[in-house]
Design a protein around this motif. Structure first.
Motif, PDB file in Angstrom:
ATOM      1  N   SER A 105     -18.293  42.912 -38.854  1.00 46.93           N
ATOM      2  CA  SER A 105     -17.086  43.136 -39.653  1.00 46.93           C
ATOM      3  C   SER A 105     -15.914  43.668 -38.840  1.00 46.93           C
ATOM      4  CB  SER A 105     -17.395  44.119 -40.787  1.00 46.93           C
ATOM      5  OG  SER A 105     -17.737  45.396 -40.264  1.00 46.93           O
ATOM      6  N   ASP A 106     -16.144  44.023 -37.581  1.00 50.23           N
ATOM      7  CA  ASP A 106     -15.079  44.606 -36.763  1.00 50.23           C
ATOM      8  C   ASP A 106     -13.993  43.558 -36.519  1.00 50.23           C
ATOM      9  OD1 ASP A 106     -13.508  45.335 -34.425  1.00 50.23           O
ATOM     10  OD2 ASP A 106     -14.973  46.921 -34.083  1.00 50.23           O
ATOM     11  N   PRO A 107     -12.777  43.761 -37.043  1.00 53.32           N
ATOM     12  CA  PRO A 107     -11.741  42.719 -36.931  1.00 53.32           C
ATOM     13  C   PRO A 107     -11.315  42.457 -35.498  1.00 53.32           C
ATOM     14  CG  PRO A 107     -10.813  44.752 -37.820  1.00 53.32           C
ATOM     15  CD  PRO A 107     -12.297  44.945 -37.788  1.00 53.32           C
ATOM     16  N   HIS A 108     -11.295  43.521 -34.678  1.00 48.98           N
ATOM     17  CA  HIS A 108     -10.897  43.346 -33.278  1.00 48.98           C
ATOM     18  C   HIS A 108     -11.919  42.499 -32.530  1.00 48.98           C
ATOM     19  CE1 HIS A 108      -9.192  44.418 -29.353  1.00 48.98           C
ATOM     20  NE2 HIS A 108     -10.436  44.604 -28.952  1.00 48.98           N
ATOM     21  N   ILE A 109     -13.197  42.811 -32.712  1.00 53.06           N
ATOM     22  CA  ILE A 109     -14.252  42.073 -32.028  1.00 53.06           C
ATOM     23  C   ILE A 109     -14.246  40.610 -32.470  1.00 53.06           C
ATOM     24  CG2 ILE A 109     -16.746  41.851 -31.700  1.00 53.06           C
ATOM     25  CD1 ILE A 109     -15.495  44.229 -30.260  1.00 53.06           C
ATOM     26  N   TRP A 144      -0.861  24.677 -39.952  1.00 51.50           N
ATOM     27  CA  TRP A 144      -1.885  25.625 -39.506  1.00 51.50           C
ATOM     28  C   TRP A 144      -2.711  26.116 -40.688  1.00 51.50           C
ATOM     29  CZ3 TRP A 144      -0.992  30.812 -41.130  1.00 51.50           C
ATOM     30  CH2 TRP A 144       0.278  31.069 -41.647  1.00 51.50           C
ATOM     31  N   LEU A 145      -3.923  26.566 -40.373  1.00 47.18           N
ATOM     32  CA  LEU A 145      -4.885  26.899 -41.414  1.00 47.18           C
ATOM     33  C   LEU A 145      -5.060  28.395 -41.618  1.00 47.18           C
ATOM     34  CD1 LEU A 145      -7.627  24.283 -40.444  1.00 47.18           C
ATOM     35  CD2 LEU A 145      -5.779  24.039 -42.108  1.00 47.18           C
ATOM     36  N   SER A 146      -5.038  29.175 -40.536  1.00 42.79           N
ATOM     37  CA  SER A 146      -5.347  30.601 -40.679  1.00 42.79           C
ATOM     38  C   SER A 146      -4.690  31.402 -39.568  1.00 42.79           C
ATOM     39  CB  SER A 146      -6.865  30.829 -40.675  1.00 42.79           C
ATOM     40  OG  SER A 146      -7.452  30.204 -39.554  1.00 42.79           O
ATOM     41  N   LEU A 147      -4.650  32.711 -39.751  1.00 43.40           N
ATOM     42  CA  LEU A 147      -4.100  33.631 -38.757  1.00 43.40           C
ATOM     43  C   LEU A 147      -5.226  34.415 -38.098  1.00 43.40           C
ATOM     44  CD1 LEU A 147      -1.060  35.363 -40.516  1.00 43.40           C
ATOM     45  CD2 LEU A 147      -0.957  33.669 -38.694  1.00 43.40           C
ATOM     46  N   ASN A 148      -5.046  34.684 -36.823  1.00 45.47           N
ATOM     47  CA  ASN A 148      -5.927  35.629 -36.157  1.00 45.47           C
ATOM     48  C   ASN A 148      -5.575  37.046 -36.573  1.00 45.47           C
ATOM     49  OD1 ASN A 148      -7.970  34.599 -34.564  1.00 45.47           O
ATOM     50  ND2 ASN A 148      -6.617  34.130 -32.860  1.00 45.47           N
ATOM     51  N   TYR A 149      -6.586  37.896 -36.635  1.00 43.09           N
ATOM     52  CA  TYR A 149      -6.297  39.321 -36.801  1.00 43.09           C
ATOM     53  C   TYR A 149      -5.751  39.857 -35.484  1.00 43.09           C
ATOM     54  CZ  TYR A 149      -7.026  44.341 -37.108  1.00 43.09           C
ATOM     55  OH  TYR A 149      -6.838  45.698 -37.082  1.00 43.09           O
ATOM     56  N   ILE A 172     -22.568  28.828 -36.853  1.00 42.73           N
ATOM     57  CA  ILE A 172     -22.579  28.788 -38.323  1.00 42.73           C
ATOM     58  C   ILE A 172     -22.164  30.152 -38.877  1.00 42.73           C
ATOM     59  CG2 ILE A 172     -24.104  28.654 -40.337  1.00 42.73           C
ATOM     60  CD1 ILE A 172     -25.665  26.475 -38.802  1.00 42.73           C
ATOM     61  N   SER A 173     -22.700  31.215 -38.296  1.00 41.83           N
ATOM     62  CA  SER A 173     -22.333  32.563 -38.756  1.00 41.83           C
ATOM     63  C   SER A 173     -20.864  32.862 -38.467  1.00 41.83           C
ATOM     64  CB  SER A 173     -23.233  33.614 -38.105  1.00 41.83           C
ATOM     65  OG  SER A 173     -22.985  33.720 -36.720  1.00 41.83           O
ATOM     66  N   TYR A 174     -20.341  32.347 -37.348  1.00 42.55           N
ATOM     67  CA  TYR A 174     -18.931  32.574 -37.021  1.00 42.55           C
ATOM     68  C   TYR A 174     -18.015  31.830 -38.007  1.00 42.55           C
ATOM     69  CZ  TYR A 174     -20.849  34.095 -32.478  1.00 42.55           C
ATOM     70  OH  TYR A 174     -21.560  34.723 -31.483  1.00 42.55           O
ATOM     71  N   PHE A 175     -18.410  30.615 -38.396  1.00 36.44           N
ATOM     72  CA  PHE A 175     -17.602  29.854 -39.342  1.00 36.44           C
ATOM     73  C   PHE A 175     -17.542  30.534 -40.709  1.00 36.44           C
ATOM     74  CE2 PHE A 175     -17.971  25.926 -36.649  1.00 36.44           C
ATOM     75  CZ  PHE A 175     -16.616  25.630 -36.612  1.00 36.44           C
ATOM     76  N   LYS A 176     -18.506  31.397 -40.993  1.00 33.56           N
ATOM     77  CA  LYS A 176     -18.538  32.079 -42.288  1.00 33.56           C
ATOM     78  C   LYS A 176     -17.778  33.403 -42.271  1.00 33.56           C
ATOM     79  CE  LYS A 176     -22.939  30.003 -43.698  1.00 33.56           C
ATOM     80  NZ  LYS A 176     -24.370  30.248 -44.035  1.00 33.56           N
ATOM     81  N   LEU A 177     -17.290  33.825 -41.097  1.00 34.39           N
ATOM     82  CA  LEU A 177     -16.512  35.058 -41.013  1.00 34.39           C
ATOM     83  C   LEU A 177     -15.136  34.849 -41.637  1.00 34.39           C
ATOM     84  CD1 LEU A 177     -17.383  36.186 -37.361  1.00 34.39           C
ATOM     85  CD2 LEU A 177     -18.271  37.159 -39.496  1.00 34.39           C
ATOM     86  N   THR A 178     -14.548  35.919 -42.123  1.00 33.55           N
ATOM     87  CA  THR A 178     -13.217  35.859 -42.729  1.00 33.55           C
ATOM     88  C   THR A 178     -12.196  36.564 -41.843  1.00 33.55           C
ATOM     89  OG1 THR A 178     -13.666  37.894 -43.987  1.00 33.55           O
ATOM     90  CG2 THR A 178     -14.145  35.788 -45.067  1.00 33.55           C
ATOM     91  N   ASP A 179     -10.914  36.352 -42.139  1.00 26.92           N
ATOM     92  CA  ASP A 179      -9.805  36.964 -41.385  1.00 26.92           C
ATOM     93  C   ASP A 179      -9.870  36.612 -39.907  1.00 26.92           C
ATOM     94  OD1 ASP A 179      -8.773  38.233 -43.682  1.00 26.92           O
ATOM     95  OD2 ASP A 179     -10.214  39.860 -43.469  1.00 26.92           O
ATOM     96  N   VAL A 180     -10.167  35.350 -39.630  1.00 28.21           N
ATOM     97  CA  VAL A 180     -10.200  34.839 -38.259  1.00 28.21           C
ATOM     98  C   VAL A 180      -9.566  33.454 -38.260  1.00 28.21           C
ATOM     99  CG1 VAL A 180     -12.230  36.109 -37.419  1.00 28.21           C
ATOM    100  CG2 VAL A 180     -12.549  33.994 -38.697  1.00 28.21           C
TER     101      VAL A 180
END
Length: 670
Positions: free
Chosen positions: A145-149, A388-393, A174-182
């Motif tokens: 859950s660490d947004p920086h990592i 574009w689809l999403s923003l990086n934290y 697969i686990s990375y694709f399921k992360l949010t705010d990335v």
């Protein structure tokens, strides 16, 4: 006093709504208290550490380094002091020294600092992506859950490819694709390389099995959450799409066993704006499907179930909102469609309609009178760029601190630390960078302008989606801006070179800068764009226009090796793999190219001072330092011209640099 000083300094990070004036006072309070402690106890390492960290935040790397060096003389085994000193080396771009001290801090106290994460980040800065990836793989397991990592892991993955198929790596992806705010697009190249090996796509010996592909979790996640930028994957997906269309037509229905994969392809094609080639046979079938939908929805009583089959097939080839029957479809609410179809119908119909409605409310700041400005604006009305689809934290930070970390030996002007910063993004396109500036730099007010209302509508929608409200989007022409408004920072990347006279636009922007204000500019390199220049000559010789079909034709010629010349640099560009990007890259209506010497002439003409290039790869910095040791700040553009002449691809992603309007009296804006 130390406790109060630490509390004041920590509050500069813990009060997200604090303005720059308050942050300036909090830092001043913390510094004053720490200095009082040192008057009583010269060697108090906590006070020295605090003063060094404050100096680092303010971009004063010399004071920060000297203070921490003094502290380390008293306590060389302090993990926190080694950690703080490493961050000063990191900000100074002394990556090897930073790496050594982060390792030392981790050894001294593994749990009291974020040394391991900072070590991994330092390795990415010096280009050691494989080592950094190994570090981040372990760190993300400890705290997913660490947004920086998460963000730094993804930035690292952007530079990694798989050499063979690994089920373990697939499960991690697969686990990375399921992360949010990335930003899942960072995973695109690694996922593509893994899929190429998994299905042996280079040989093309694996049979197409839509049912098997529908059960491939990583493939479907990747198709839905990022845009592939790989010619082998493109060829594979084009064949899959054709196979699904043909089989569905033969059976007069969509086989439920590969519905998941069909939806994924449809969403992938939205991401790339339907850039894949279409055969004549497919075109004939698609016309029949369009006719089927049109005749159905023109009848008085029709159900969504009556058109879901043809719409799903059409959705793999074009945006449903672009069809003449869209208004009939929009009369039905999203809830009227079946659950398995909604993931397609919403982005194909209802999201574009939102942008269409937002567009009507975009404020017009200036008229657009220049003929070239109108032509450029028309291009981006037709193809807003980029989608574009999403923003990086990103960790919220001071603009001045970020600038000091990028520009060797530069001390930011004081107004970046003690007041709200007014920022103009001149030519914001679809708003991704402008939103990042507004979201992740503390105490900024952002005005973002562009020629294209369609681009601004997309940007406005995305700002709302990300909860960013300290930004204002307006339609305007740089040439028509009145000099009444004044800004501390102006950013104009990828814009001036598309004007009839870049210098006219540059002068217009420079008049809006406060004394001491900063301007970030992005321009194309003539040497690095030589293959683009060749491609445009071929396009002109073959009388290709910038319509969608001609763009697809030229892309297929390049991918099929039918055009003379080495097109590898173009095939490696992410822009080549979506329609608006390819048009911007190869079919633009107006473009000027530059060399470092030409930049010097332009900067002198405008009356600014060159501060240095930013976003440079570590190996480029190393090469410059090796050849031009007498220029430690890397600001002599004659030196850069010599280096680029020897290595013409070092600015393949554009010259990006800062310059400054000099003055002894720095203005303060209210």
């Amino acid at each position: 006093m130390l406790e109060e000083a630490s509390f004041a300094f920590d509050s500069t990070y813990n009060e997200p709504d604090a303005d720059q004036g308050r942050i300036h006072k909090l830092r001043g309070r913390a510094r004053s208290l720490a200095q009082r402690v040192l008057q009583r106890e010269t060697g108090n390492i906590d006070a020295l550490n605090l003063i060094g960290r404050i100096a680092l935040d303010e971009g004063d790397l010399i004071t920060a380094g000297q203070t921490l060096d003094t502290a380390l003389e008293y306590a060389p085994e302090s993990a926190s002091l080694n950690y703080s000193r490493a961050h000063i080396y990191l900000a100074s771009q002394a990556y090897e020294q930073a790496e050594q001290l982060f390792i030392r801090a981790e050894q001294l106290s593994p749990r009291t600092t974020r040394a391991k994460a900072s070590l991994a980040y330092t390795r990415t800065k010096r280009g050691a992506f494989v080592e950094a990836f190994a570090d981040y793989r372990e760190l993300i397991k400890l705290d997913p859950s660490d947004p920086h990592i998460k963000t730094k892991l993804f930035e690292c993955i952007r530079h990694i490819q798989a050499d063979y198929y690994s089920p373990e790596l697939e499960n991690e992806l697969i686990s990375y694709f399921k992360l949010t705010d990335v930003d899942h697009s960072d995973l695109s190249n690694l996922a593509a390389s893994l899929l190429v090996h998994k299905y042996d796509l280079v040989k093309g010996s694996s049979p197409l099995d839509p049912q098997q592909l529908s059960n491939d979790e990583m493939l479907n996640l990747a198709l839905r959450r990022c845009q592939f930028q790989n010619p082998i994957i493109e060829e594979f997906l084009t064949a899959c799409r054709q196979c699904i269309l043909q089989e569905s037509i033969d059976q007069q229905k969509i086989d439920s066993r590969f519905m998941e994969f069909l939806v994924s392809i449809s969403l992938q094609c939205i991401h790339n704006e339907f850039v894949y080639s279409v055969s004549l046979t497919e075109e004939k079938v698609l016309r029949e499907l369009q006719s089927m939908v049109r005749s159905t929805v023109l009848s008085r009583d029709w159900n969504t179930a009556d058109v879901e089959y043809p719409l799903l097939l059409l959705s793999m080839y074009s945006l449903l909102h672009h069809n003449s029957f869209r208004d009939h479809l929009l009369r039905r609410p999203l809830s009227a469609w079946s659950e398995e179809v909604r993931p397609v119908i919403n982005p194909h119909l209802y999201e574009p309609q939102k942008e269409h409605e937002i567009q009507r409310g975009i404020e017009v700041l200036t008229p657009i009178q220049s003929k070239i400005s109108r032509s450029v604006g028309k291009q981006y009305e037709e193809n807003p760029y980029p989608r574009w689809l999403s923003l990086n934290y990103a960790t919220p930070t001071d603009y001045g601190q970020a600038l000091a970390a990028e520009l060797q030996g530069f001390t930011p002007p004081s107004f970046l630390h003690n007041q709200t910063i007014k920022v103009l993004i001149a030519g914001c396109g679809t708003g991704r960078h402008a939103i990042q500036v507004a979201k992740y730099f503390r105490n900024v007010e952002v005005t973002a302008i562009d020629l294209s209302r369609a681009s601004l509508a997309y940007a406005t929608k995305q700002a709302r989606n990300h909860g960013v409200d300290n930004i204002e989007f307006m339609q305007a022409d740089i040439l028509e801006l009145a000099p009444r408004a004044q800004y501390h920072i102006i950013e104009s990347s990828g814009v001036l070179h598309h004007m009839a006279d870049p210098m006219q636009g540059w002068h217009a922007l420079s008049r809006l800068l406060v004394q001491g204000g900063l301007m970030k500019v992005g321009l194309y390199s003539e040497r690095a764009r030589r293959i683009v220049t060749h491609a445009r000559q071929v396009i002109a010789e073959n009388q290709l226009s910038a319509d969608d079909e001609h763009i697809r034709i030229f892309r297929q010629a390049v991918l099929g090796g039918l055009v003379s010349g080495n097109f590898d640099p173009i095939k490696q560009s992410p822009d080549f793999y979506n329609l608006s990007g390819c048009r911007d890259l190869l079919f633009h209506v107006q473009e000027h190219l530059f060399s470092p010497l030409a930049l010097q002439a332009c900067i002198d003409n405008v009356g600014l001072t060159f501060l240095g290039f930013v976003n440079l790869p570590f190996d480029v910095k190393q090469a410059f330092d090796k050849h031009f040791a007498s220029d430690p700040r890397r600001i002599n553009l004659e030196n850069w011209d010599s280096l680029e002449e020897a290595a013409p691809d070092i600015f393949g992603n554009m010259f990006q640099f800062y310059c400054q309007r000099q003055s002894n009296n720095i203005s303060r804006l209210g």
